[in-house]
Design an enzyme around this catalytic site. Structure first.
Site, PDB file in Angstrom:
ATOM      1  N   PRO A   1      41.478  44.971  48.915  1.00 43.22           N
ATOM      2  CA  PRO A   1      42.098  43.672  48.654  1.00 43.22           C
ATOM      3  C   PRO A   1      42.653  43.627  47.229  1.00 43.22           C
ATOM      4  CG  PRO A   1      39.845  43.421  49.488  1.00 43.22           C
ATOM      5  CD  PRO A   1      40.052  44.875  49.190  1.00 43.22           C
ATOM      6  N   GLU A   2      43.880  43.180  47.097  1.00 43.98           N
ATOM      7  CA  GLU A   2      44.507  43.039  45.788  1.00 43.98           C
ATOM      8  C   GLU A   2      44.498  41.565  45.386  1.00 43.98           C
ATOM      9  OE1 GLU A   2      45.617  45.312  43.699  1.00 43.98           O
ATOM     10  OE2 GLU A   2      45.063  46.986  44.973  1.00 43.98           O
TER      11      GLU A   2
END
Ligand SMILES: [Zn+2]
Length: 269
Positions: free
Chosen positions: A2-3
């Site tokens: 996840p960014e």
């Protein structure tokens, strides 16, 4: 992994829990990147969640003078289900139980983390973080001043979490393409105009991804949901050997700091 946009979307997805009191906490699997200290955790029971916000890729729960700091790691997800539901999944680590709903942290690969602290600004994971890319302080002046004496490449500088947080490899590649800057250019050769382009495009690409995330929020929380990147149009990333959309030159792949860099040598100088 996840960014920043996915983390921001997760925060928005659980924002309905602010104002709720934590009735009970259950730790099923304490082993994460750092083992969960169960005693610290139990101290959160009976506290109200005052607010939930994001700092870099950390999700922070402000629980009346105590803070829970959560990182999703590579494979972590949060989901909200009714308190009375008995639906559990493999790799459910922790449950925060509220009156109507419970929040469950699931992490198959265990690179995620949870810490409890009294002083969020001095916490070792938080205190050395650079500025937020979407904040006004991340602007031409700030970036130019931070990097003007650096021999490091501009790509490594914008990925340096002590300068600016949350610009991962994919976004760094895309930002530098849109800014028409060669990722290998050294910080000391970056002009004010370059710095202005970089900050502008960083903000626009992250905002686009966050907006895309908003539309796929349901999927992000559903058990079958796609946990990958939100769909943003990629100009160079993972397009080695394909034609540049602007000039038809072929996109090249090089390595920088053991990470793939993609660029158009014609458009980026
Ligand atoms: Zn090109």
């Amino acid at each position: 992994m996840p960014e920043l946009p996915e983390v921001e979307t997760s925060v928005r997805g659980i924002s309905s829990l602010s104002g709720e009191k934590i009735q009970q906490i259950k730790v099923h699997i304490p082993k994460l990147r750092w083992p969960i200290k169960e005693n610290d955790f139990l101290d959160l029971e009976d506290r109200k969640i005052v607010s939930i916000y994001r700092r870099a890729k950390y999700i922070i729960f402000n629980c009346e003078e105590k803070f829970l700091v959560l990182h999703l790691g590579m494979t972590g997800t949060l989901r909200i289900i009714p308190t009375k539901s008995n639906e559990y999944k493999k790799h459910d680590h922790v449950e925060l139980i509220f009156k109507k709903n419970k929040l469950i942290f699931n992490d198959p690969r265990r690179f995620g983390s949870i810490h409890i602290t009294n002083n969020i600004n001095e916490h070792f994971l938080i205190k050395n973080l650079g500025v937020e890319p979407l904040d006004e302080v991340f602007n031409e002046d700030y970036l130019y001043t931070k990097i003007k004496k650096s021999n490091a490449s501009i790509k490594s500088l914008i990925m340096n979490q002590k300068i600016v947080v949350g610009i991962g490899n994919i976004y760094a590649n895309e930002v530098l393409f849109l800014s028409r800057i060669n990722p290998r250019k050294k910080g000391k050769y970056i002009t004010r105009k370059n710095a202005s382009e970089i900050t502008k495009h960083s903000k626009s690409i992250l905002r686009k991804a966050i907006n895309a995330g908003g539309t796929t929020l349901q999927d992000f929380f559903s058990p079958s949901g796609n946990k990958g990147y939100f769909k943003v149009d990629l100009n160079v990333y993972d397009r080695e050997g394909e034609k540049c959309f602007d000039c038809s030159n072929l996109i090249k792949r090089i390595e920088q700091n053991q990470r793939s860099t993609f660029l158009c040598r014609n458009c980026q100088s």
